[in-house]
Design a protein around this motif. Structure first.
Motif, PDB file in Angstrom:
ATOM      1  N   THR A  67       0.833  -1.210   0.000  1.00 30.73           N
ATOM      2  CA  THR A  67       0.000   0.000   0.000  1.00 30.73           C
ATOM      3  C   THR A  67       0.867   1.260   0.000  1.00 30.73           C
ATOM      4  N   ARG A  68       1.886   1.258   0.801  1.00 33.49           N
ATOM      5  CA  ARG A  68       2.785   2.424   0.839  1.00 33.49           C
ATOM      6  C   ARG A  68       3.504   2.618  -0.489  1.00 33.49           C
ATOM      7  N   ARG A  69       3.877   1.527  -1.135  1.00 34.96           N
ATOM      8  CA  ARG A  69       4.526   1.652  -2.450  1.00 34.96           C
ATOM      9  C   ARG A  69       3.572   2.253  -3.478  1.00 34.96           C
ATOM     10  N   TYR A  70       2.285   1.811  -3.444  1.00 38.04           N
ATOM     11  CA  TYR A  70       1.315   2.365  -4.397  1.00 38.04           C
ATOM     12  C   TYR A  70       1.055   3.856  -4.121  1.00 38.04           C
ATOM     13  N   VAL A  71       1.066   4.180  -2.850  1.00 36.76           N
ATOM     14  CA  VAL A  71       0.903   5.611  -2.520  1.00 36.76           C
ATOM     15  C   VAL A  71       2.039   6.418  -3.123  1.00 36.76           C
ATOM     16  N   GLN A  72       3.269   5.933  -3.013  1.00 35.69           N
ATOM     17  CA  GLN A  72       4.414   6.631  -3.601  1.00 35.69           C
ATOM     18  C   GLN A  72       4.296   6.687  -5.123  1.00 35.69           C
ATOM     19  N   LYS A  73       3.794   5.580  -5.738  1.00 39.83           N
ATOM     20  CA  LYS A  73       3.612   5.579  -7.196  1.00 39.83           C
ATOM     21  C   LYS A  73       2.572   6.619  -7.618  1.00 39.83           C
ATOM     22  N   PHE A  74       1.496   6.723  -6.834  1.00 39.66           N
ATOM     23  CA  PHE A  74       0.466   7.715  -7.162  1.00 39.66           C
ATOM     24  C   PHE A  74       1.029   9.142  -7.077  1.00 39.66           C
ATOM     25  N   TYR A  75       1.885   9.346  -6.077  1.00 39.99           N
ATOM     26  CA  TYR A  75       2.536  10.669  -5.987  1.00 39.99           C
ATOM     27  C   TYR A  75       3.394  10.940  -7.233  1.00 39.99           C
ATOM     28  N   ALA A  76       4.153   9.940  -7.667  1.00 41.30           N
ATOM     29  CA  ALA A  76       5.008  10.104  -8.846  1.00 41.30           C
ATOM     30  C   ALA A  76       4.167  10.329 -10.100  1.00 41.30           C
ATOM     31  N   MET A  77       3.085   9.543 -10.247  1.00 39.27           N
ATOM     32  CA  MET A  77       2.217   9.703 -11.418  1.00 39.27           C
ATOM     33  C   MET A  77       1.578  11.095 -11.439  1.00 39.27           C
ATOM     34  N   ARG A  78       1.145  11.583 -10.288  1.00 41.24           N
ATOM     35  CA  ARG A  78       0.539  12.917 -10.235  1.00 41.24           C
ATOM     36  C   ARG A  78       1.572  13.983 -10.614  1.00 41.24           C
ATOM     37  N   THR A  79       2.802  13.792 -10.163  1.00 41.01           N
ATOM     38  CA  THR A  79       3.862  14.743 -10.529  1.00 41.01           C
ATOM     39  C   THR A  79       4.093  14.760 -12.031  1.00 41.01           C
ATOM     40  N   GLN A  80       4.089  13.574 -12.644  1.00 42.36           N
ATOM     41  CA  GLN A  80       4.268  13.508 -14.094  1.00 42.36           C
ATOM     42  C   GLN A  80       3.110  14.178 -14.841  1.00 42.36           C
ATOM     43  N   LEU A  81       1.897  13.941 -14.355  1.00 41.14           N
ATOM     44  CA  LEU A  81       0.743  14.597 -14.985  1.00 41.14           C
ATOM     45  C   LEU A  81       0.831  16.117 -14.854  1.00 41.14           C
ATOM     46  N   GLN A  82       1.286  16.594 -13.717  1.00 41.47           N
ATOM     47  CA  GLN A  82       1.462  18.036 -13.550  1.00 41.47           C
ATOM     48  C   GLN A  82       2.495  18.586 -14.533  1.00 41.47           C
ATOM     49  N   ALA A  83       3.578  17.820 -14.752  1.00 39.18           N
ATOM     50  CA  ALA A  83       4.596  18.267 -15.708  1.00 39.18           C
ATOM     51  C   ALA A  83       4.020  18.343 -17.120  1.00 39.18           C
ATOM     52  N   VAL A  84       3.212  17.330 -17.480  1.00 37.29           N
ATOM     53  CA  VAL A  84       2.583  17.352 -18.813  1.00 37.29           C
ATOM     54  C   VAL A  84       1.623  18.533 -18.924  1.00 37.29           C
ATOM     55  N   GLY A  85       0.864  18.797 -17.857  1.00 39.43           N
ATOM     56  CA  GLY A  85      -0.052  19.935 -17.881  1.00 39.43           C
ATOM     57  C   GLY A  85       0.681  21.257 -18.046  1.00 39.43           C
ATOM     58  N   LEU A  86       1.832  21.378 -17.376  1.00 41.25           N
ATOM     59  CA  LEU A  86       2.632  22.599 -17.529  1.00 41.25           C
ATOM     60  C   LEU A  86       3.137  22.749 -18.961  1.00 41.25           C
ATOM     61  N   ARG A  87       3.529  21.632 -19.579  1.00 39.53           N
ATOM     62  CA  ARG A  87       3.972  21.708 -20.977  1.00 39.53           C
ATOM     63  C   ARG A  87       2.835  22.146 -21.893  1.00 39.53           C
ATOM     64  N   ILE A  88       1.655  21.611 -21.654  1.00 44.56           N
ATOM     65  CA  ILE A  88       0.507  21.999 -22.475  1.00 44.56           C
ATOM     66  C   ILE A  88       0.183  23.484 -22.266  1.00 44.56           C
ATOM     67  N   GLN A  89       0.272  23.956 -21.014  1.00 45.43           N
ATOM     68  CA  GLN A  89       0.031  25.368 -20.744  1.00 45.43           C
ATOM     69  C   GLN A  89       1.063  26.245 -21.446  1.00 45.43           C
ATOM     70  N   THR A  90       2.311  25.758 -21.472  1.00 41.12           N
ATOM     71  CA  THR A  90       3.352  26.503 -22.196  1.00 41.12           C
ATOM     72  C   THR A  90       3.040  26.567 -23.684  1.00 41.12           C
ATOM     73  N   LEU A  91       2.573  25.439 -24.246  1.00 36.90           N
ATOM     74  CA  LEU A  91       2.192  25.439 -25.665  1.00 36.90           C
ATOM     75  C   LEU A  91       1.049  26.404 -25.927  1.00 36.90           C
ATOM     76  N   ARG A  92       0.059  26.422 -25.032  1.00 34.77           N
ATOM     77  CA  ARG A  92      -1.066  27.352 -25.200  1.00 34.77           C
ATOM     78  C   ARG A  92      -0.588  28.804 -25.157  1.00 34.77           C
ATOM     79  N   SER A  93       0.319  29.093 -24.231  1.00 33.86           N
ATOM     80  CA  SER A  93       0.841  30.459 -24.130  1.00 33.86           C
ATOM     81  C   SER A  93       1.608  30.850 -25.387  1.00 33.86           C
TER      82      SER A  93
END
Length: 237
Positions: free
Chosen positions: A70-96
């Protein structure tokens, strides 16, 4: 990827917004799952403590392995959310960047239209006409000022000439203009004194009488008539 939405073409900006909404939705789902796992982790910890107190070691080992996963999956979810945030920032940069490109394209078109509509010969002609009209207005103002100055000078010359004529006439009859102006408040007795002097010169009585006063008044009238006659003669000359 669908290029149309409800029968119309989807623009790149709209596609970027759709991707951003999808990424935000995925992040919210990850947060929900991670929250559930964290609650399960707390429950497992409590169960492990309870089983340990009861002496159930085998159950504690199984729940401990489940807690680790369970703790490992929690850490994976944190990593996945961080990656999604990075992709969102890239998309925002493209929009700008896309918005900046659109703005620059619009500004370029506007500048091109202004440059095409800018007629330099016409502007030069307008400036030349303005300069000519401005010079003409300055010249007219100068002429009006000169005319006003000439009128004022003529009035001053006429006043000086009239003063010279009056001074000349008074000098001819033996009257000082400055003295007359100084003695103006007491000038009523002057005709009487003048008449008295004339009477003495003619051998008459210089004493005060009504006849003397009448003679004085007559002498004053003669002087005024003589002065007026001389003024008229000078004006005609």
């Amino acid at each position: 990827m669908q290029e149309t939405l409800f029968g119309r073409t989807v623009t790149p900006a709209e596609r970027l917004r759709q991707h951003q909404r999808a990424l935000a939705k995925a992040q919210r789902e990850l947060d929900r799952e991670r929250t559930k796992l964290e609650q399960s982790e707390k429950k497992l910890v409590m169960d492990i403590k309870k089983s340990a107190k009861a002496g159930q070691m085998n159950a504690c080992k199984v729940m401990a392995k489940d807690l680790v996963r369970t703790r490992r999956y929690v850490q994976k979810f944190y990593a996945m959310r961080t990656q999604l945030q990075a992709v969102g920032l890239r998309i925002q940069t493209l929009r700008s960047n896309q918005q900046m490109a659109d703005a620059m394209r619009g500004a370029t078109r506007a500048m091109g239209a202004m440059n095409r509509g800018l007629n330099l010969p016409a502007i030069q002609k307008i400036m030349t006409e303005f300069e000519r009209e401005n010079a003409m207005m300055d010249m007219k103002e100068e002429m009006m000022s000169d005319a006003v100055d000439d009128v004022m000078e003529n009035e001053e010359d006429e006043e000086e000439e009239s003063d010279q004529i009056l001074k000349q006439v008074l000098e001819e009859i033996g009257v000082d203009l400055n003295q007359q102006l100084t003695e103006a408040p007491t000038g009523i007795a002057a005709p009487v004194a003048t008449a008295s002097r004339q009477a003495v010169a003619l051998g008459g009585d210089a004493g005060p009488s009504n006849n003397t006063s009448g003679a004085g008044g007559g002498g004053g009238s003669l002087d005024e008539d003589s002065l007026q006659a001389r003024l008229d003669a000078l004006k005609r000359g």
